[in-house]
Design an enzyme around this catalytic site. Structure first.
Site, PDB file in Angstrom:
ATOM      1  N   GLY A 233       0.860  -1.177   0.000  1.00  0.00           N
ATOM      2  CA  GLY A 233       0.000   0.000   0.000  1.00  0.00           C
ATOM      3  C   GLY A 233       0.895   1.225   0.000  1.00  0.00           C
TER       4      GLY A 233
ATOM      5  N   PHE B 159       1.697   3.116   2.537  1.00  0.00           N
ATOM      6  CA  PHE B 159       2.576   3.189   3.712  1.00  0.00           C
ATOM      7  C   PHE B 159       2.807   1.829   4.354  1.00  0.00           C
ATOM      8  CE2 PHE B 159       2.248   7.590   3.249  1.00  0.00           C
ATOM      9  CZ  PHE B 159       0.908   7.940   3.105  1.00  0.00           C
ATOM     10  N   ALA B 160       2.391   0.752   3.656  1.00  0.00           N
ATOM     11  CA  ALA B 160       2.518  -0.567   4.269  1.00  0.00           C
ATOM     12  C   ALA B 160       2.884  -1.592   3.210  1.00  0.00           C
ATOM     13  CB  ALA B 160       1.186  -0.967   4.922  1.00  0.00           C
TER      14      ALA B 160
ATOM     15  N   VAL C  92       2.742  -5.985   2.746  1.00  0.00           N
ATOM     16  CA  VAL C  92       2.134  -7.179   3.335  1.00  0.00           C
ATOM     17  C   VAL C  92       2.903  -8.397   2.873  1.00  0.00           C
ATOM     18  CG1 VAL C  92      -0.015  -8.438   3.710  1.00  0.00           C
ATOM     19  CG2 VAL C  92      -0.103  -5.999   3.188  1.00  0.00           C
TER      20      VAL C  92
ATOM     21  N   ASP D 235     -13.281   3.234   3.346  1.00  0.00           N
ATOM     22  CA  ASP D 235     -12.534   2.810   2.146  1.00  0.00           C
ATOM     23  C   ASP D 235     -13.025   1.453   1.643  1.00  0.00           C
ATOM     24  OD1 ASP D 235      -8.964   2.632   1.261  1.00  0.00           O
ATOM     25  OD2 ASP D 235     -10.751   3.260   0.138  1.00  0.00           O
TER      26      ASP D 235
HETATM   27  C1  LIG Z   1      -3.859 -13.528  -0.803  1.00  0.00           C
HETATM   28  C2  LIG Z   1      -3.956 -12.016  -0.812  1.00  0.00           C
HETATM   29  C3  LIG Z   1      -3.753 -11.335  -1.985  1.00  0.00           C
HETATM   30  N1  LIG Z   1      -3.812  -9.978  -2.015  1.00  0.00           N
HETATM   31  C4  LIG Z   1      -4.090  -9.313  -0.868  1.00  0.00           C
HETATM   32  N2  LIG Z   1      -4.166  -7.952  -0.960  1.00  0.00           N
HETATM   33  C5  LIG Z   1      -4.362  -7.062   0.051  1.00  0.00           C
HETATM   34  C6  LIG Z   1      -5.459  -6.214  -0.029  1.00  0.00           C
HETATM   35  C7  LIG Z   1      -5.643  -5.215   0.919  1.00  0.00           C
HETATM   36  C8  LIG Z   1      -4.737  -5.051   1.955  1.00  0.00           C
HETATM   37  C9  LIG Z   1      -4.903  -3.890   2.869  1.00  0.00           C
HETATM   38  C10 LIG Z   1      -4.903  -4.192   4.294  1.00  0.00           C
HETATM   39  N3  LIG Z   1      -4.941  -4.303   5.416  1.00  0.00           N
HETATM   40  C11 LIG Z   1      -3.671  -5.927   2.077  1.00  0.00           C
HETATM   41  C12 LIG Z   1      -3.474  -6.947   1.116  1.00  0.00           C
HETATM   42  N4  LIG Z   1      -4.322  -9.924   0.317  1.00  0.00           N
HETATM   43  C13 LIG Z   1      -4.252 -11.272   0.365  1.00  0.00           C
HETATM   44  N5  LIG Z   1      -4.499 -11.931   1.540  1.00  0.00           N
HETATM   45  C14 LIG Z   1      -4.585 -11.342   2.779  1.00  0.00           C
HETATM   46  C15 LIG Z   1      -4.299 -10.014   3.193  1.00  0.00           C
HETATM   47  C16 LIG Z   1      -4.547 -10.023   4.546  1.00  0.00           C
HETATM   48  C17 LIG Z   1      -4.401  -8.907   5.529  1.00  0.00           C
HETATM   49  C18 LIG Z   1      -5.148  -7.636   5.282  1.00  0.00           C
HETATM   50  C19 LIG Z   1      -3.631  -7.706   5.193  1.00  0.00           C
HETATM   51  N6  LIG Z   1      -4.953 -11.253   4.907  1.00  0.00           N
HETATM   52  N7  LIG Z   1      -4.956 -12.055   3.835  1.00  0.00           N
END
Ligand SMILES: Cc1cnc(Nc2ccc(CC#N)cc2)nc1Nc1cc(C2CC2)[nH]n1
Length: 325
Positions: free
Chosen positions: A40, A42-43, A45, A154
């Site tokens: 994102g 600022f983040a 994952v 959002d």
């Molecule tokens: C397979 C996968 C693929 N794409 C994303 N995208 C995504 C969309 C929004 C946010 C924004 C936030 N927060 C973070 C990642 N999340 C996934 N699994 C998650 C993602 C999560 C937690 C929310 C991070 N659990 N499983």
């Protein structure tokens, strides 16, 4: 003492729950994928796996300083919203929290099905039967938040995560990064959200409320059933003009096969005056949600295997008698 809700952030002073923040390295307990699977502003994952249990989680690593501004109180707000929502099955669950000198890391439930946005990109449109089933879950998650006066602000397909492969999946709301506590008498006016999903009041710098989420839900259903956003213009300016104009149409080439009930549901949300929109509870009582999709061929989701033409019937449990269509 009077807590300043002015900006709508939940602080430890008025969050009944405590969240232990671990200071040891995340990698002591988890193996962490080096490459983020989502980013994102600022983040980042990353997938992470608990060394002992082997369970996979999503580690959302959030920088504490943005453009030299300390935003720890905003991150703590997101943490308190997640903590308060940990028992809602339609909101991504917070497992635990780590903090380093530069980041706060939320170890969150992993939704392996990924973003609903990807399904829209692959499928164009979604059947009303599936759309109503997913919308019911999303509305239940939003009900949980609105009962606590929390506005998500959002809601969009990128923040709706699927628990397994589409269409036999459940859906969970995530990302409370710009959510706000809406408390009586305080007015929050900030430009937030994603252009296509942003409501007229945000563009006109009017007070934000729980009804702001209901506008985004109207845009979401329009997109699920047509594959198009209702107000997108050639430029951001044109999009903003379309949003505040209150003009909503259902082009025949996009909505030819869509039920009138579905269009009625959308029309009762995409209203420029926030107080006239359906509330989330009224959405759950709307006939499209209560009967959605049942009016079509009820077997429209049957999976016919190519080898032997067997029909896999899924047990249908009627939660309550409703008179449909
Ligand atoms: C397979 C996968 C693929 N794409 C994303 N995208 C995504 C969309 C929004 C946010 C924004 C936030 N927060 C973070 C990642 N999340 C996934 N699994 C998650 C993602 C999560 C937690 C929310 C991070 N659990 N499983």
């Amino acid at each position: 003492e009077k807590v300043d809700y002015q900006e709508g952030f939940i602080t430890k002073d008025h969050c009944p729950l405590t969240v232990p923040v671990r200071l040891q390295p995340l990698t002591d307990t988890y193996t962490v994928d080096p490459k983020p699977f989502a980013r994102g502003k600022f983040a980042t994952v990353r997938r992470c796996r608990n060394r002992e249990t082997g369970v996979d989680y999503a580690a959302k690593c959030i920088r504490k300083r943005r453009r030299a501004v300390d935003v720890r109180h905003e991150i703590m707000h997101e943490m308190f919203v997640l903590k308060q929502s940990e028992h809602c099955p339609h909101i991504i669950r917070l497992h635990e929290v780590y903090e380093s000198s530069t980041e706060v890391i939320f170890v969150l439930e992993m939704a392996v099905g990924g973003e609903l946005q990807r399904v829209l990109e692959d499928h164009e449109v979604i059947s009303e039967k599936v759309a109503t089933r997913l919308m019911r879950q999303i509305l239940e998650g939003v009900t949980f938040l609105h009962e606590r006066n929390i506005a998500h602000l959002d809601i969009k397909p990128q923040n709706l995560l699927l628990t397994s492969t589409f269409p036999r999946c459940d859906v969970k709301l995530c990302d409370f990064g710009i959510s706000r506590l809406i408390s009586k008498g305080t007015e929050i006016r900030e430009i937030l959200g994603t252009p296509d999903y942003v409501s007229p009041e945000i563009l006109q710098y009017e007070p934000i409320s729980l009804a702001t989420d209901m506008w985004s839900i109207g845009v979401l259903v329009y997109v699920l059933l047509s594959g198009h956003t209702p107000f997108t213009g050639e430029t951001k300016q044109e999009t903003f003009w379309n949003i505040t104009s209150g003009i909503l149409d259902f082009p025949e080439e996009l909505f030819g096969g869509v039920s009138n009930d579905a269009k009625d549901f959308i029309q009762r949300l995409l209203i420029t005056e926030p107080s006239e929109r359906m509330t989330v509870k009224e959405c759950l009582r709307h006939s499209w949600i209560r009967c959605g999709g049942n009016l079509e061929n009820p077997w429209s989701d049957v999976v016919l295997s190519s080898r032997n033409a067997k029909v896999s019937v899924f047990s249908v449990e009627v939660a309550e008698e409703v008179t449909c269509g």
